[in-house]
Scaffold this motif. Structure first.
Motif, short mmCIF file in Angstrom:
data_model
loop_
_atom_site.label_atom_id
_atom_site.label_comp_id
_atom_site.label_asym_id
_atom_site.label_seq_id
_atom_site.Cartn_x
_atom_site.Cartn_y
_atom_site.Cartn_z
N GLY A 63 0.82 -1.21 0.00
CA GLY A 63 0.00 0.00 0.00
C GLY A 63 0.85 1.25 0.00
N CYS A 64 0.21 2.39 0.35
CA CYS A 64 0.93 3.68 0.36
C CYS A 64 1.84 3.78 1.57
N GLY A 65 1.53 3.00 2.63
CA GLY A 65 2.35 3.03 3.84
C GLY A 65 1.99 4.16 4.80
N ALA A 66 1.09 5.05 4.41
CA ALA A 66 0.85 6.25 5.23
C ALA A 66 -0.62 6.51 5.56
N CYS A 67 -1.57 5.85 4.89
CA CYS A 67 -2.98 6.10 5.18
C CYS A 67 -3.35 5.39 6.49
N CYS A 125 -2.96 1.56 6.28
CA CYS A 125 -1.56 1.14 6.17
C CYS A 125 -0.83 1.33 7.50
N CYS A 155 -5.35 -0.67 1.78
CA CYS A 155 -4.85 0.70 1.61
C CYS A 155 -5.94 1.55 0.94
N GLU A 156 -6.13 2.76 1.47
CA GLU A 156 -7.16 3.65 0.92
C GLU A 156 -6.57 4.81 0.13
N ASP A 157 -5.28 4.72 -0.16
CA ASP A 157 -4.64 5.76 -0.99
C ASP A 157 -3.76 5.06 -2.02
ZN ZN Z 1 -2.36 3.17 2.38
#
Ligand code: ZN
Ligand code: NAD
Ligand code: ZN
Length: 352
Positions: free
Chosen positions: A92-96, A99, A107-109
């Motif tokens: 995933g993005c690692g930051a949402c 994540c 992941c939602e981004d």
């Molecule tokens: Zn994410």
């Protein structure tokens, strides 16, 4: 290095020579010691076509991977060269918010993920190769002592996916409960073990083939059933007529979803994991009251840590057949022909 690559949709993958990956800043290269052959790859190479997912071939297959840290890009900390690791597969993005909880599968981004809704072996180069580029050390989980990459690889998907599906239903799997596992393949045989290792439920295993049913019985299934005309009655009888508290469907066809629904109990869970594309006609009377019907996708990184721990203690043990990289395509053909048992794992390197 060698890599098993899907060059275009609706084709067999091919073994080719490609350049070794070079880790950029923040990235890690893993030498692959095990890469599991998942049935999803068969769906990928047979049924997927342009527009279905936001990525396209060519890419190297293999989304359940483990091995040894081989090379580090600039500014990578927390992992050491030679360290045995499992690769957490959904990137995933690692930051949402999801994540940050370790649920990169949700992941939602995805616009900021390395590849939207995919990962290594799913749109980006995976582990059916000598080496694999991993975008961040955050996607690596150190292997506990006693667990080698050949066993760890299938745990990252064939194990993690049922672990997540079982874990979310833990409150319903009390003593006296019954869980039904439909499809005792790579995922299903580990589902039986995970249910036995983490719950008090009695386990009913369903498969069309005798060998997986024998494997399930050997792994502690209390009852094995073929999905014939009497299956619903046989399963209901073993639950005292009440039905199964939790059904885990690792096929997902029209007939298996119907079977799961027909054997479910008031307040139960029917969880469809397999992506055979079956549908279910829902209305007020379609299911016993308060049955939840859901799909799940993969699992979280904390769940992978827990599952590796269970495996290191010997409580979960994948049944594995190994193949050299040159026989990866053959392994997929065996799975397609219905001749695979447990998980088939491709082994490019035996040591780091
Ligand atoms: Zn994410
Ligand atoms: P597999 O080929 O190893 O196992 C499938 C098993 O189902 C086999 O033992 C087969 O004999 C049995 N089977 C087939 N038809 C059946 C039927 N009608 N009734 C009972 N048993 C039947 O496959 P796998 O790698 O374990 O994957 C299982 C499914 O899960 C695939 O559809 C795969 O794409 C999917 N999958 C989903 C996720 C997810 O996150 N949702 C993750 C991985 C795999
Ligand atoms: Zn998979």
């Amino acid at each position: 290095m060698r890599a098993v690559r899907l060059m275009e949709w609706k084709s067999d993958p091919v073994l080719v020579e490609v350049d070794d990956p070079v880790p950029g800043p923040g990235q890690v290269v893993v030498r692959i010691g095990g890469a599991g052959a998942c049935h999803s790859d068969l769906h990928l190479m047979r049924e997927f076509e342009a527009g279905l997912v936001p990525w396209n071939p060519p890419f190297t297959l293999g989304h359940e991977n483990a091995g040894w840290v081989h090379a580090l890009g600039a500014d990578v900390s927390g992992v050491e060269l030679g360290q045995p690791v499992a690769v957490y597969g959904p990137w995933g993005c690692g930051a949402c918010p999801r994540c940050l909880l370790g649920m990169e599968n949700y992941c939602e981004d995805v616009a900021h993920a390395p590849v939207p809704g995919g990962g290594g072996g799913l749109g980006m180069d995976g582990g059916m190769a000598d080496l694999m580029l991993v975008p961040s050390p955050r996607l690596l989980v150190p292997l506990p002592d006693g667990l080698d990459p050949v066993d760890a690889a299938p745990l990252t998907d064939a194990g993690l996916t049922p672990y997540h599906a079982v874990r979310r239903s833990w409150p319903k799997l009390v003593p006296g409960s019954v869980a039904v596992v439909i499809g005792v393949g790579g995922l299903g045989h580990l589902a039986v073990q995970i249910l036995k290792a983490t719950t008090a439920a009695r386990v009913v295993a369903v498969d069309t083939r005798a060998e997986p049913l024998a494997l399930a019985a050997n792994e502690g299934a209390d009852l094995t059933v073929e999905p014939d005309a009497s299956a619903v009655a046989v399963i209901r009888e073993t639950t005292g007529g009440r039905g199964a508290d939790v059904v885990l469907d690792f096929v997902g066809s029209e007939s298996t979803i119907a079977l799961g629904a027909a054997v479910s109990r008031f307040l139960g869970d029917v969880t469809v994991v397999g992506i055979a594309g079956g549908t279910f006609p829902f209305n007020f009377f379609a299911l016993p009251y308060e049955v939840s019907l859901q799909t799940t996708y993969w699992g979280s990184r904390p769940e992978l840590v827990e599952l590796l721990e269970l495996a290191a203690r010997g409580l979960v043990r994948p049944t594995v057949t190994t193949f050299p990289l040159e026989e990866a395509v053959h392994a997929y053909h065996l799975m397609e022909a219905g001749s695979a048992l447990g998980r088939q794992v491709i082994v490019p390197s035996a040591r780091g």
